[in-house]
Design a protein around this motif. Structure first.
Motif, PDB file in Angstrom:
ATOM      1  N   ALA A  19       0.882  -1.132  -0.108  1.00 13.65           N
ATOM      2  CA  ALA A  19       0.134   0.075  -0.065  1.00 13.65           C
ATOM      3  C   ALA A  19       0.910   1.313  -0.190  1.00 13.65           C
ATOM      4  N   VAL A  20       1.215   1.675  -0.998  1.00 12.59           N
ATOM      5  CA  VAL A  20       1.831   3.113  -1.357  1.00 12.59           C
ATOM      6  C   VAL A  20       1.166   4.221  -0.423  1.00 12.59           C
ATOM      7  N   GLU A  21      -0.039   4.176  -0.426  1.00 13.38           N
ATOM      8  CA  GLU A  21      -0.807   5.306   0.201  1.00 13.38           C
ATOM      9  C   GLU A  21      -0.334   5.497   1.399  1.00 13.38           C
ATOM     10  N   VAL A  22       0.374   4.327   2.258  1.00 11.93           N
ATOM     11  CA  VAL A  22       0.365   4.812   3.669  1.00 11.93           C
ATOM     12  C   VAL A  22       1.847   5.681   4.075  1.00 11.93           C
ATOM     13  N   TYR A  23       2.386   5.693   2.663  1.00 12.38           N
ATOM     14  CA  TYR A  23       3.761   6.705   2.740  1.00 12.38           C
ATOM     15  C   TYR A  23       3.122   8.135   2.406  1.00 12.38           C
ATOM     16  N   GLU A  24       2.133   8.317   1.639  1.00 10.92           N
ATOM     17  CA  GLU A  24       1.690   9.624   1.306  1.00 10.92           C
ATOM     18  C   GLU A  24       1.807  10.916   2.302  1.00 10.92           C
ATOM     19  N   PRO A  25       1.069  10.415   3.484  1.00  9.74           N
ATOM     20  CA  PRO A  25       1.056  11.554   4.465  1.00  9.74           C
ATOM     21  C   PRO A  25       2.474  11.969   4.923  1.00  9.74           C
ATOM     22  N   LEU A  26       3.349  11.229   5.017  1.00  6.24           N
ATOM     23  CA  LEU A  26       4.597  11.602   5.379  1.00  6.24           C
ATOM     24  C   LEU A  26       5.214  12.386   4.162  1.00  6.24           C
ATOM     25  N   VAL A  27       5.165  12.118   3.096  1.00  6.84           N
ATOM     26  CA  VAL A  27       5.751  12.788   1.893  1.00  6.84           C
ATOM     27  C   VAL A  27       4.977  14.170   1.788  1.00  6.84           C
ATOM     28  N   ARG A  28       3.597  14.328   2.039  1.00  8.06           N
ATOM     29  CA  ARG A  28       3.169  15.643   2.056  1.00  8.06           C
ATOM     30  C   ARG A  28       3.618  16.325   3.027  1.00  8.06           C
ATOM     31  N   ALA A  29       3.455  15.888   4.191  1.00 13.25           N
ATOM     32  CA  ALA A  29       4.138  16.576   5.491  1.00 13.25           C
ATOM     33  C   ALA A  29       5.499  17.194   5.106  1.00 13.25           C
ATOM     34  N   ALA A  30       6.405  16.315   4.418  1.00 10.54           N
ATOM     35  CA  ALA A  30       7.612  16.736   4.265  1.00 10.54           C
ATOM     36  C   ALA A  30       7.738  17.801   3.039  1.00 10.54           C
ATOM     37  N   GLY A  31       6.823  18.076   2.563  1.00 10.24           N
ATOM     38  CA  GLY A  31       6.590  19.149   1.377  1.00 10.24           C
ATOM     39  C   GLY A  31       7.501  18.622  -0.056  1.00 10.24           C
ATOM     40  N   GLY A  32       7.418  17.400   0.097  1.00  9.42           N
ATOM     41  CA  GLY A  32       8.191  16.906  -1.386  1.00  9.42           C
ATOM     42  C   GLY A  32       9.878  16.962  -1.133  1.00  9.42           C
ATOM     43  N   GLY A  33      10.163  17.178   0.224  1.00  9.02           N
ATOM     44  CA  GLY A  33      11.838  17.613   0.563  1.00  9.02           C
ATOM     45  C   GLY A  33      12.409  16.203   0.614  1.00  9.02           C
ATOM     46  N   ARG A  34      13.538  16.143   1.427  1.00  9.30           N
ATOM     47  CA  ARG A  34      14.515  15.238   1.722  1.00  9.30           C
ATOM     48  C   ARG A  34      14.055  14.599   3.168  1.00  9.30           C
ATOM     49  N   ILE A  35      13.978  13.350   2.820  1.00  7.01           N
ATOM     50  CA  ILE A  35      13.143  12.286   3.773  1.00  7.01           C
ATOM     51  C   ILE A  35      14.373  11.283   4.217  1.00  7.01           C
ATOM     52  N   GLY A  36      14.847  11.572   5.514  1.00 13.03           N
ATOM     53  CA  GLY A  36      15.887  10.706   5.965  1.00 13.03           C
ATOM     54  C   GLY A  36      15.368   9.129   6.609  1.00 13.03           C
ATOM     55  N   CYS A  37      15.952   8.094   5.818  1.00 11.97           N
ATOM     56  CA  CYS A  37      15.539   6.954   6.213  1.00 11.97           C
ATOM     57  C   CYS A  37      16.442   6.131   7.063  1.00 11.97           C
ATOM     58  N   VAL A  38      16.225   6.087   8.264  1.00 11.82           N
ATOM     59  CA  VAL A  38      16.944   5.394   9.480  1.00 11.82           C
ATOM     60  C   VAL A  38      16.808   3.857   9.138  1.00 11.82           C
ATOM     61  N   ILE A  39      17.888   2.909   8.872  1.00  9.56           N
ATOM     62  CA  ILE A  39      18.025   1.572   8.953  1.00  9.56           C
ATOM     63  C   ILE A  39      19.033   1.083   9.687  1.00  9.56           C
ATOM     64  N   VAL A  40      18.705   0.165  10.630  1.00  8.75           N
ATOM     65  CA  VAL A  40      19.838  -0.628  11.319  1.00  8.75           C
ATOM     66  C   VAL A  40      20.117  -1.553  10.520  1.00  8.75           C
ATOM     67  N   ASP A  41      21.320  -1.466   9.992  1.00 11.68           N
ATOM     68  CA  ASP A  41      22.018  -1.992   8.925  1.00 11.68           C
ATOM     69  C   ASP A  41      22.519  -3.727   9.367  1.00 11.68           C
TER      70      ASP A  41
END
Length: 245
Positions: free
Chosen positions: A14-36
């Protein structure tokens, strides 16, 4: 927090679950924290693809080696939002353990949205359920969901939300773990989120998005257990602390 908090219960359909974050970030840079754990770049590519499919944005990899620590000052480097990704929940809690206070303060100061996916959603709580499948030796959820722990374990979280969070509720059967944690008073109350489902929270209210349900678990009020109410996509979720009748 003015940027918004978005809790995702896992899943990739469901791509739609990410849409609120993308909107709130204004289409900018979103840091993705991953424990590698050795496949961090592959995991980042997967999250980056999901974020880009949800809208215009620039995903930025923030990989933390297993056993390492996330540096909160990375938020000062031109990020417009933060996504804390999924994986072994105890490892994520350990990666953030030294910045449980400064990170929320930085998010609030900069008005940055926070999204948590599975482990990242659990970490958003003040009292984070990080795994386990037994309470007093009695099974409360499938052992495959235990996150390498035996007894259900609660650790300090970021405190972005006052309730505990568990993910993969319908798919992994983790609702029982959260019910057990609430019933024995380990957490005040909580939400269990299905996969492909997002809970948006603001000012003590929430709204469900995506394809599954959000299950709110509160003490029953008589000390005899817990009360569960489920909410579907589009429904508002009361998240204040008074027990449900």
């Amino acid at each position: 927090m003015s940027g918004g908090i978005f809790l995702i219960g896992g899943g990739w359909d469901a791509v739609e679950v990410y849409e609120p974050l993308v909107r709130a970030a204004g289409g900018g840079r979103i840091g993705c924290v991953i424990v590698d754990e050795g496949d961090g770049q592959e995991q980042f590519a997967r999250y980056a693809g999901a974020l880009r499919a949800a809208g215009e944005c620039v995903p930025v990899p923030l990989l933390v080696p297993l056993g390492g620590a996330f540096e909160a000052n990375l938020l000062e480097e031109g990020l417009d939002g933060l996504l804390v990704c999924g994986g072994l929940t105890p490892a994520y809690q350990e990666a953030f353990a030294h910045c449980l206070e400064p990170l929320p303060e930085l998010l609030a100061e900069r008005g940055l949205p926070y999204a948590g996916f599975s482990a990242g959603a659990a970490l958003a709580a003040r009292r984070a359920v990080v795994g386990g499948w037994l309470v007093g030796g009695v099974p409360v959820c499938p052992p495959d969901t235990a996150e390498d722990l035996e007894e259900v374990e609660v650790r300090p979280g970021l405190g972005l939300v006052p309730f505990a969070v568990d993910a993969h509720a319908a798919q992994w059967g983790t609702l029982g773990r959260l019910v057990a944690a609430v019933s024995r008073g380990s957490v005040p109350y909580g939400v269990a989120i299905d996969e492909n489902t997002v809970l948006e929270t603001a000012d003590g209210e929430g709204r469900v998005g995506g394809r599954g349900r959000v299950h709110v678990v509160r003490p029953s009020g008589d000390g005899a257990g817990a009360v569960v109410r489920s909410y579907a996509a589009g429904e508002a979720v009361p998240l204040g602390q008074p027990p449900l009748p």
